[in-house]
Scaffold this motif. Structure first.
Motif, PDB file in Angstrom:
ATOM      1  N   GLY A   1     -12.979  -1.357  -0.608  1.00  0.00           N
ATOM      2  CA  GLY A   1     -13.332  -0.719   0.651  1.00  0.00           C
ATOM      3  C   GLY A   1     -12.137  -0.487   1.552  1.00  0.00           C
ATOM      4  N   PRO A   2     -12.368   0.148   2.718  1.00  0.00           N
ATOM      5  CA  PRO A   2     -11.296   0.425   3.675  1.00  0.00           C
ATOM      6  C   PRO A   2     -10.551  -0.815   4.152  1.00  0.00           C
ATOM      7  N   ILE A   3     -11.210  -1.989   4.157  1.00  0.00           N
ATOM      8  CA  ILE A   3     -10.529  -3.170   4.692  1.00  0.00           C
ATOM      9  C   ILE A   3      -9.544  -3.796   3.708  1.00  0.00           C
ATOM     10  N   ALA A   4      -9.500  -3.332   2.484  1.00  0.00           N
ATOM     11  CA  ALA A   4      -8.548  -3.871   1.495  1.00  0.00           C
ATOM     12  C   ALA A   4      -7.106  -3.750   1.995  1.00  0.00           C
ATOM     13  N   ILE A   5      -6.836  -2.739   2.802  1.00  0.00           N
ATOM     14  CA  ILE A   5      -5.486  -2.510   3.342  1.00  0.00           C
ATOM     15  C   ILE A   5      -5.022  -3.688   4.198  1.00  0.00           C
ATOM     16  N   ASN A   6      -5.961  -4.451   4.743  1.00  0.00           N
ATOM     17  CA  ASN A   6      -5.599  -5.578   5.605  1.00  0.00           C
ATOM     18  C   ASN A   6      -4.807  -6.657   4.877  1.00  0.00           C
ATOM     19  N   ASP A   7      -4.830  -6.660   3.544  1.00  0.00           N
ATOM     20  CA  ASP A   7      -4.087  -7.658   2.770  1.00  0.00           C
ATOM     21  C   ASP A   7      -2.657  -7.224   2.453  1.00  0.00           C
ATOM     22  N   ALA A   8      -2.318  -5.983   2.769  1.00  0.00           N
ATOM     23  CA  ALA A   8      -0.991  -5.455   2.425  1.00  0.00           C
ATOM     24  C   ALA A   8       0.100  -6.117   3.265  1.00  0.00           C
ATOM     25  N   ASP A   9       1.260  -6.313   2.631  1.00  0.00           N
ATOM     26  CA  ASP A   9       2.437  -6.846   3.320  1.00  0.00           C
ATOM     27  C   ASP A   9       3.335  -5.731   3.847  1.00  0.00           C
ATOM     28  N   LEU A  10       3.155  -4.533   3.288  1.00  0.00           N
ATOM     29  CA  LEU A  10       3.996  -3.381   3.612  1.00  0.00           C
ATOM     30  C   LEU A  10       3.172  -2.137   3.305  1.00  0.00           C
ATOM     31  N   ILE A  11       3.247  -1.137   4.181  1.00  0.00           N
ATOM     32  CA  ILE A  11       2.522   0.116   3.965  1.00  0.00           C
ATOM     33  C   ILE A  11       3.534   1.261   3.932  1.00  0.00           C
ATOM     34  N   ILE A  12       3.466   2.051   2.869  1.00  0.00           N
ATOM     35  CA  ILE A  12       4.339   3.218   2.687  1.00  0.00           C
ATOM     36  C   ILE A  12       3.450   4.456   2.817  1.00  0.00           C
ATOM     37  N   VAL A  13       3.742   5.311   3.808  1.00  0.00           N
ATOM     38  CA  VAL A  13       2.898   6.481   4.063  1.00  0.00           C
ATOM     39  C   VAL A  13       3.680   7.781   3.900  1.00  0.00           C
ATOM     40  N   PRO A  14       2.958   8.860   3.577  1.00  0.00           N
ATOM     41  CA  PRO A  14       3.591  10.175   3.571  1.00  0.00           C
ATOM     42  C   PRO A  14       3.713  10.678   5.004  1.00  0.00           C
ATOM     43  N   ALA A  15       4.574  11.651   5.220  1.00  0.00           N
ATOM     44  CA  ALA A  15       4.718  12.273   6.537  1.00  0.00           C
ATOM     45  C   ALA A  15       5.360  13.635   6.366  1.00  0.00           C
ATOM     46  N   ALA A  16       5.104  14.505   7.318  1.00  0.00           N
ATOM     47  CA  ALA A  16       5.801  15.792   7.374  1.00  0.00           C
ATOM     48  C   ALA A  16       7.136  15.586   8.084  1.00  0.00           C
ATOM     49  N   ALA A  17       7.105  14.735   9.115  1.00  0.00           N
ATOM     50  CA  ALA A  17       8.314  14.415   9.894  1.00  0.00           C
ATOM     51  C   ALA A  17       8.034  13.175  10.721  1.00  0.00           C
TER      52      ALA A  17
ATOM     53  N   ALA B   1       0.884  -1.171   0.000  1.00  0.00           N
ATOM     54  CA  ALA B   1       0.000   0.000   0.000  1.00  0.00           C
ATOM     55  C   ALA B   1       0.919   1.216   0.000  1.00  0.00           C
ATOM     56  N   CYS B   2       0.741   2.097  -0.987  1.00  0.00           N
ATOM     57  CA  CYS B   2       1.630   3.256  -1.132  1.00  0.00           C
ATOM     58  C   CYS B   2       0.832   4.432  -1.673  1.00  0.00           C
ATOM     59  N   TYR B   3       1.188   5.617  -1.248  1.00  0.00           N
ATOM     60  CA  TYR B   3       0.520   6.821  -1.725  1.00  0.00           C
ATOM     61  C   TYR B   3       1.119   7.287  -3.053  1.00  0.00           C
ATOM     62  N   LEU B   4       0.331   8.011  -3.825  1.00  0.00           N
ATOM     63  CA  LEU B   4       0.834   8.694  -5.019  1.00  0.00           C
ATOM     64  C   LEU B   4       1.312  10.065  -4.541  1.00  0.00           C
ATOM     65  N   SER B   5       2.564  10.375  -4.764  1.00  0.00           N
ATOM     66  CA  SER B   5       3.124  11.613  -4.222  1.00  0.00           C
ATOM     67  C   SER B   5       2.570  12.854  -4.917  1.00  0.00           C
ATOM     68  N   ALA B   6       2.357  13.884  -4.105  1.00  0.00           N
ATOM     69  CA  ALA B   6       1.962  15.204  -4.607  1.00  0.00           C
ATOM     70  C   ALA B   6       3.237  15.972  -4.978  1.00  0.00           C
ATOM     71  N   GLN B   7       3.066  17.166  -5.470  1.00  0.00           N
ATOM     72  CA  GLN B   7       4.177  17.929  -6.048  1.00  0.00           C
ATOM     73  C   GLN B   7       5.416  18.066  -5.164  1.00  0.00           C
ATOM     74  N   ASN B   8       5.261  18.441  -3.914  1.00  0.00           N
ATOM     75  CA  ASN B   8       6.439  18.680  -3.075  1.00  0.00           C
ATOM     76  C   ASN B   8       6.804  17.508  -2.170  1.00  0.00           C
ATOM     77  N   GLU B   9       6.127  16.380  -2.355  1.00  0.00           N
ATOM     78  CA  GLU B   9       6.443  15.202  -1.550  1.00  0.00           C
ATOM     79  C   GLU B   9       7.552  14.396  -2.216  1.00  0.00           C
ATOM     80  N   PRO B  10       8.273  13.581  -1.427  1.00  0.00           N
ATOM     81  CA  PRO B  10       9.225  12.649  -2.031  1.00  0.00           C
ATOM     82  C   PRO B  10       8.508  11.837  -3.117  1.00  0.00           C
ATOM     83  N   ASN B  11       9.117  11.753  -4.285  1.00  0.00           N
ATOM     84  CA  ASN B  11       8.486  11.153  -5.469  1.00  0.00           C
ATOM     85  C   ASN B  11       8.467   9.630  -5.380  1.00  0.00           C
ATOM     86  N   THR B  12       7.265   9.062  -5.282  1.00  0.00           N
ATOM     87  CA  THR B  12       7.122   7.609  -5.190  1.00  0.00           C
ATOM     88  C   THR B  12       6.934   6.945  -6.557  1.00  0.00           C
ATOM     89  N   ARG B  13       6.742   7.725  -7.624  1.00  0.00           N
ATOM     90  CA  ARG B  13       6.389   7.129  -8.911  1.00  0.00           C
ATOM     91  C   ARG B  13       7.434   6.187  -9.516  1.00  0.00           C
TER      92      ARG B  13
END
Length: 192
Positions: free
Chosen positions: A114-130, A52-64
């Protein structure tokens, strides 16, 4: 009425957002290559088959570039889709087609899970400010990932993607804030 902690968080987020905006394109490009290498290494070491990984916005670390690698190497991906009720839906997406979501964030086009789809993930990559030295994550203030992580019965490893100077000694914490298991920066992967 906002708590003192909320005000401290808001000020820190503003400072971090400004710092990201001021990074040069050369700095960002070099960081992207390094983020990608470290995310690939983390995925391979963890043996994750669904990330599970986010699509990065303009000023975020680029995940693409990392997501392109995952797509090319048979690692399935789930992307968050924001909902009005503060929860996240998830979608697989095709790695190419995106639209702008609720808060101006990029989101994939694909079948909504749905929201529970995340339960199948082996690894979660999230954005953060710090993130601080104990693994406490300071998000961008909407609480989507805190709610998601806090509601999971069995949470896989969660890593935040931040620049090296965003790994701080401490970040302000409120009751609902959720820690992460580690961070991925341009220079390293840190597991707490």
């Amino acid at each position: 009425m906002l708590s003192q902690t909320s005000n401290i968080k808001r000020a820190l987020r503003a400072e971090l957002r400004e710092r990201r905006r001021n990074r040069t394109s050369t700095e960002r490009d070099a960081a992207t290559d390094a983020f990608t290498a470290n995310l690939v290494a983390l995925t391979q070491q963890s043996g994750a088959r669904l990330v599970a990984c986010y699509l990065s916005a303009q000023n975020e670390p680029n995940t693409r570039p990392y997501l392109n690698w995952a797509f090319a190497n048979g690692v399935r991906t789930l992307f968050p889709i924001t909902r009005e009720d503060g929860l996240l839906d998830w979608a697989h997406g095709d790695g190419e087609t995106e639209e702008v979501g609720l808060f101006g964030m990029p989101e994939p086009v694909g079948e909504l899970l749905g929201p529970i789809a995340i339960n199948d993930a082996d690894l979660i990559i999230v954005p953060a400010a710090a993130v601080d030295a104990s693994g406490m994550r300071l998000g961008w203030g909407r609480g989507y990932f805190d709610k998601t992580l806090g509601s999971m019965q069995k949470c896989p490893p969660v890593y935040a993607v931040i620049y090296d100077d965003e790994l701080l000694d401490t970040v302000p914490r409120e009751v609902h804030d959720q820690p992460v298991n580690g961070v991925v920066t341009p220079t390293r992967v840190v597991t707490f």
